[in-house]
Design a protein around this motif. Structure first.
Motif, PDB file in Angstrom:
ATOM      1  N   UNK A 350       0.795  -1.229   0.000  1.00  0.00           N
ATOM      2  CA  UNK A 350       0.000   0.000   0.000  1.00  0.00           C
ATOM      3  C   UNK A 350       0.827   1.278   0.000  1.00  0.00           C
ATOM      4  N   UNK A 351       2.071   1.232   0.490  1.00  0.00           N
ATOM      5  CA  UNK A 351       2.809   2.486   0.672  1.00  0.00           C
ATOM      6  C   UNK A 351       4.045   2.518  -0.206  1.00  0.00           C
ATOM      7  N   UNK A 352       4.265   3.655  -0.882  1.00  0.00           N
ATOM      8  CA  UNK A 352       5.417   3.784  -1.770  1.00  0.00           C
ATOM      9  C   UNK A 352       6.722   3.727  -0.979  1.00  0.00           C
ATOM     10  N   UNK A 353       7.753   3.140  -1.553  1.00  0.00           N
ATOM     11  CA  UNK A 353       9.031   3.061  -0.843  1.00  0.00           C
ATOM     12  C   UNK A 353       9.713   4.426  -0.792  1.00  0.00           C
ATOM     13  N   UNK A 354      10.729   4.539   0.065  1.00  0.00           N
ATOM     14  CA  UNK A 354      11.542   5.747   0.096  1.00  0.00           C
ATOM     15  C   UNK A 354      12.238   5.926  -1.244  1.00  0.00           C
ATOM     16  N   UNK A 355      12.508   7.172  -1.607  1.00  0.00           N
ATOM     17  CA  UNK A 355      13.113   7.448  -2.914  1.00  0.00           C
ATOM     18  C   UNK A 355      14.469   6.751  -3.061  1.00  0.00           C
ATOM     19  N   UNK A 371       2.892  -0.294  -7.478  1.00  0.00           N
ATOM     20  CA  UNK A 371       1.911   0.592  -6.847  1.00  0.00           C
ATOM     21  C   UNK A 371       1.448   1.729  -7.757  1.00  0.00           C
ATOM     22  N   UNK A 372       2.249   2.079  -8.754  1.00  0.00           N
ATOM     23  CA  UNK A 372       1.898   3.259  -9.557  1.00  0.00           C
ATOM     24  C   UNK A 372       1.451   2.910 -10.975  1.00  0.00           C
ATOM     25  N   UNK A 373       1.772   1.737 -11.478  1.00  0.00           N
ATOM     26  CA  UNK A 373       1.424   1.411 -12.853  1.00  0.00           C
ATOM     27  C   UNK A 373      -0.067   1.131 -12.984  1.00  0.00           C
ATOM     28  N   UNK A 374      -0.618   1.547 -14.096  1.00  0.00           N
ATOM     29  CA  UNK A 374      -2.046   1.346 -14.350  1.00  0.00           C
ATOM     30  C   UNK A 374      -2.382  -0.142 -14.349  1.00  0.00           C
ATOM     31  N   UNK A 375      -3.444  -0.493 -13.643  1.00  0.00           N
ATOM     32  CA  UNK A 375      -3.849  -1.884 -13.547  1.00  0.00           C
ATOM     33  C   UNK A 375      -3.213  -2.636 -12.402  1.00  0.00           C
ATOM     34  N   UNK A 376      -2.297  -1.988 -11.672  1.00  0.00           N
ATOM     35  CA  UNK A 376      -1.686  -2.614 -10.503  1.00  0.00           C
ATOM     36  C   UNK A 376      -2.216  -1.870  -9.263  1.00  0.00           C
ATOM     37  N   UNK A 377      -1.357  -1.167  -8.540  1.00  0.00           N
ATOM     38  CA  UNK A 377      -1.808  -0.312  -7.447  1.00  0.00           C
ATOM     39  C   UNK A 377      -2.306  -1.070  -6.234  1.00  0.00           C
ATOM     40  N   UNK A 378      -2.883  -0.293  -5.289  1.00  0.00           N
ATOM     41  CA  UNK A 378      -3.444  -0.875  -4.074  1.00  0.00           C
ATOM     42  C   UNK A 378      -4.680  -1.690  -4.446  1.00  0.00           C
ATOM     43  N   UNK A 379      -4.774  -2.903  -3.901  1.00  0.00           N
ATOM     44  CA  UNK A 379      -5.895  -3.780  -4.223  1.00  0.00           C
ATOM     45  C   UNK A 379      -6.520  -4.316  -2.932  1.00  0.00           C
ATOM     46  N   UNK A 380      -7.435  -3.576  -2.338  1.00  0.00           N
ATOM     47  CA  UNK A 380      -8.109  -4.089  -1.141  1.00  0.00           C
ATOM     48  C   UNK A 380      -8.967  -5.297  -1.489  1.00  0.00           C
ATOM     49  N   UNK A 381      -9.252  -6.134  -0.517  1.00  0.00           N
ATOM     50  CA  UNK A 381     -10.147  -7.273  -0.792  1.00  0.00           C
ATOM     51  C   UNK A 381     -11.560  -6.800  -1.103  1.00  0.00           C
ATOM     52  N   UNK A 382     -12.343  -7.646  -1.715  1.00  0.00           N
ATOM     53  CA  UNK A 382     -13.730  -7.294  -2.005  1.00  0.00           C
ATOM     54  C   UNK A 382     -14.474  -7.037  -0.691  1.00  0.00           C
ATOM     55  N   UNK A 383     -15.284  -6.010  -0.698  1.00  0.00           N
ATOM     56  CA  UNK A 383     -16.032  -5.685   0.508  1.00  0.00           C
ATOM     57  C   UNK A 383     -16.439  -4.228   0.510  1.00  0.00           C
ATOM     58  N   UNK A 384     -17.028  -3.809   1.607  1.00  0.00           N
ATOM     59  CA  UNK A 384     -17.469  -2.429   1.743  1.00  0.00           C
ATOM     60  C   UNK A 384     -17.227  -1.960   3.167  1.00  0.00           C
ATOM     61  N   UNK A 385     -17.066  -0.657   3.331  1.00  0.00           N
ATOM     62  CA  UNK A 385     -16.727  -0.118   4.643  1.00  0.00           C
ATOM     63  C   UNK A 385     -17.228   1.313   4.741  1.00  0.00           C
ATOM     64  N   UNK A 386     -17.575   1.718   5.953  1.00  0.00           N
ATOM     65  CA  UNK A 386     -17.929   3.120   6.230  1.00  0.00           C
ATOM     66  C   UNK A 386     -17.060   3.593   7.383  1.00  0.00           C
ATOM     67  N   UNK A 387     -16.480   4.778   7.211  1.00  0.00           N
ATOM     68  CA  UNK A 387     -15.645   5.320   8.281  1.00  0.00           C
ATOM     69  C   UNK A 387     -15.963   6.801   8.460  1.00  0.00           C
ATOM     70  N   UNK A 388     -16.377   7.197   9.682  1.00  0.00           N
ATOM     71  CA  UNK A 388     -16.678   8.610   9.930  1.00  0.00           C
ATOM     72  C   UNK A 388     -15.551   9.296  10.708  1.00  0.00           C
ATOM     73  N   UNK A 389     -15.338  10.562  10.422  1.00  0.00           N
ATOM     74  CA  UNK A 389     -14.473  11.420  11.233  1.00  0.00           C
ATOM     75  C   UNK A 389     -15.255  12.694  11.544  1.00  0.00           C
ATOM     76  N   UNK A 390     -14.759  13.458  12.506  1.00  0.00           N
ATOM     77  CA  UNK A 390     -15.405  14.719  12.872  1.00  0.00           C
ATOM     78  C   UNK A 390     -14.817  15.833  12.014  1.00  0.00           C
ATOM     79  N   UNK A 391     -15.545  16.204  10.970  1.00  0.00           N
ATOM     80  CA  UNK A 391     -15.137  17.323  10.138  1.00  0.00           C
ATOM     81  C   UNK A 391     -15.472  18.645  10.821  1.00  0.00           C
ATOM     82  N   UNK A 392     -15.062  19.731  10.206  1.00  0.00           N
ATOM     83  CA  UNK A 392     -15.321  21.045  10.796  1.00  0.00           C
ATOM     84  C   UNK A 392     -16.814  21.340  10.863  1.00  0.00           C
ATOM     85  N   UNK A 393     -17.597  20.776   9.933  1.00  0.00           N
ATOM     86  CA  UNK A 393     -19.042  21.009   9.903  1.00  0.00           C
ATOM     87  C   UNK A 393     -19.840  19.872  10.523  1.00  0.00           C
ATOM     88  N   UNK A 394     -19.166  18.794  10.920  1.00  0.00           N
ATOM     89  CA  UNK A 394     -19.891  17.672  11.499  1.00  0.00           C
ATOM     90  C   UNK A 394     -19.333  16.349  11.023  1.00  0.00           C
TER      91      UNK A 394
END
Length: 452
Positions: A350-355, A371-394
């Motif tokens: 998931x994370x790019x290496x140091x230069x 991680x950067x080439x088209x068709x590769x990249x980060x590949x999470x498993x199939x599924x769904x998720x919801x994540x909330x944070x406290x924004x400035x407006x709510x």
């Protein structure tokens, strides 16, 4: 004399009619992107229709066309007044989908960045609302404080507004040297500005008369509309995602959740003013408690030009380059390798290496490529998720669906000001035409997250 009216007949009642008045989208208080059609009985608003959609950006559809890290620049442009919170919320949603967690230092860095961003958002909201009521000096003071904080943001991220600082699995870079001292100084200056603004506004007769008792909403109605954030807390409900659904390291930090009682424009002003003080408290604690870690690579060896090192090696003069280090082009220097264990999850998928690794060894080059080439990249498993944070407006929530490919199948944003805008007609009806401006200002409508 009216010939149709005899001296004996009673005087005719004057004819009264309701008037339709368009407020916006060209009205200065509407930011060019909101149209409010008001029906007026004299100066009183008897009915209203709020029209949005003038700034539709297509964020959710665009997120399906890029990889997971490619969405991050788009999140900057949701609530563009506090973009670091958007970065953090999206990245933590993807991390939840991947089942990974970032190092503690990274959590603290994200909290510091988010709370600085929250203060800049509230400064902008309160300052602009005060300016629209004639308090221009307060606006200048608060923008001055925002400038101090934006300089901090620029120091950390390299940008002021569209920062793209967070990454899935970490952040772009560690806090730079000298950040602690500059941050504490900026927070001190911000406290002074808040005290000056409080002295100018909180007991100002004109400001209180314009804000108190206008734009009222009950806690029951606010909850039924799905309103969160300062707007909800001003009605007396102490719901705050940072307290009720803790994330990052908020459960280790001491802060209060300010609440109001009347749910009017004045209470919303007071809540935001106190929230800025609480955010300053959070940043100060995070700076005190953040785990240590290097922020620069410790360079060793005698520096020689890279071309000279290559030439010496070609002729077999190994003794000339033993213990030396190559001085490379600035684009190849890197100097970030030692930071990685503190700011990234340690997940090569998931994370790019140091230069240094990307340009210095085949493993780093392969990791970068995957991680950067088209068709590769980060590949999470199939599924769904919801994540909330406290924004400035709510509550700012990200709902992500993964089909196992390198791009999200679906990204849905729960923008906090959308729910508030849906309740705006209820807030305006019954008030005077002059109350439309302070009530709309207290919504803190941000077009980027509203018309996403």
């Amino acid at each position: 004399m009216d010939l149709a009216q005899t001296p004996e007949s009673p005087p005719r009642e004057p004819e009264t009619r309701e008037m339709l008045l368009n407020v916006g989208p060209a009205h200065p208080a509407m930011h060019g992107i909101i149209r409010i059609v008001t029906k007026l009985d004299g100066e009183q608003v008897v009915d209203t229709e709020v029209e949005i959609g003038y700034l539709h950006r297509g964020f959710e559809k665009m997120a399906e066309t890029v990889d997971y890290n490619g969405v991050i620049p788009y999140t900057d442009r949701l609530n563009y007044v506090s973009p670091l919170i958007n970065n953090m919320g999206y990245c933590m949603a993807v991390e939840k989908l991947l089942g990974i967690s970032v190092p503690e230092r990274c959590h603290y860095i994200r909290v510091i960045a988010s709370e600085i961003s929250r203060i800049t958002d509230h400064l902008t909201c309160v300052g602009a609302s005060a300016m629209e009521l004639g308090a221009f000096s307060v606006f200048l003071y608060m923008i001055k404080a925002r400038e101090y904080l934006w300089e901090l943001v620029e120091m950390v991220t390299g940008a002021r507004l569209t920062v793209s600082y967070c990454r899935v699995g970490g952040v772009k870079a560690d806090l730079p040297g000298g950040f602690d001292e500059r941050c504490r100084k900026a927070l001190q200056e911000t406290r002074k500005v808040l005290a000056e603004s409080d002295a100018l506004l909180t007991h100002n007769r004109i400001f209180v008369d314009r804000m108190s008792g206008t734009g009222k909403i009950s806690s029951e109605d606010a909850i039924s509309y799905g309103i969160t954030g300062p707007f909800l807390r001003a009605t007396g409900v102490d719901y705050d995602v940072r307290k009720d659904c803790p994330y990052a390291v908020y459960d280790r930090l001491q802060f209060d959740v300010p609440v109001g009682t009347r749910g009017d424009n004045y209470d919303r002003y007071l809540v935001r003013m106190e929230e800025m003080e609480q955010s300053i408290r959070i940043v100060e604690q995070a700076l005190r408690d953040i785990p240590p870690g290097p922020f620069l690579a410790h360079e060793t060896g005698r520096p020689i030009p890279a071309a000279e090192m290559v030439d010496e090696g070609k002729i077999g003069n190994i003794t000339a380059i033993v213990g030396a280090r190559a001085v490379t082009d600035p684009t190849l220097e890197g100097a970030a390798k030692s930071q990685h264990p503190n700011i990234e999850a340690g997940e090569k998928r998931v994370f790019l290496p140091a230069k240094e690794d990307t340009y210095g060894n085949i493993e780093g080059l392969m990791q970068q490529f995957k991680l950067v080439m088209y068709g590769h990249g980060i590949r999470p498993p199939k599924g769904e998720v919801y994540f909330p944070v406290e924004g400035a407006n709510g509550e700012l929530g990200f709902y992500i669906v993964s089909d196992g490919t390198s791009s999200p199948y679906r990204v849905r944003v729960r923008p906090p000001c959308f729910a508030i805008m849906s309740a705006l007609p209820k807030l305006l009806i019954g008030d005077m035409m002059a109350d439309v401006t302070p009530t709309f200002g207290s919504v803190n409508m941000i077009g980027g997250e509203l018309d996403r």
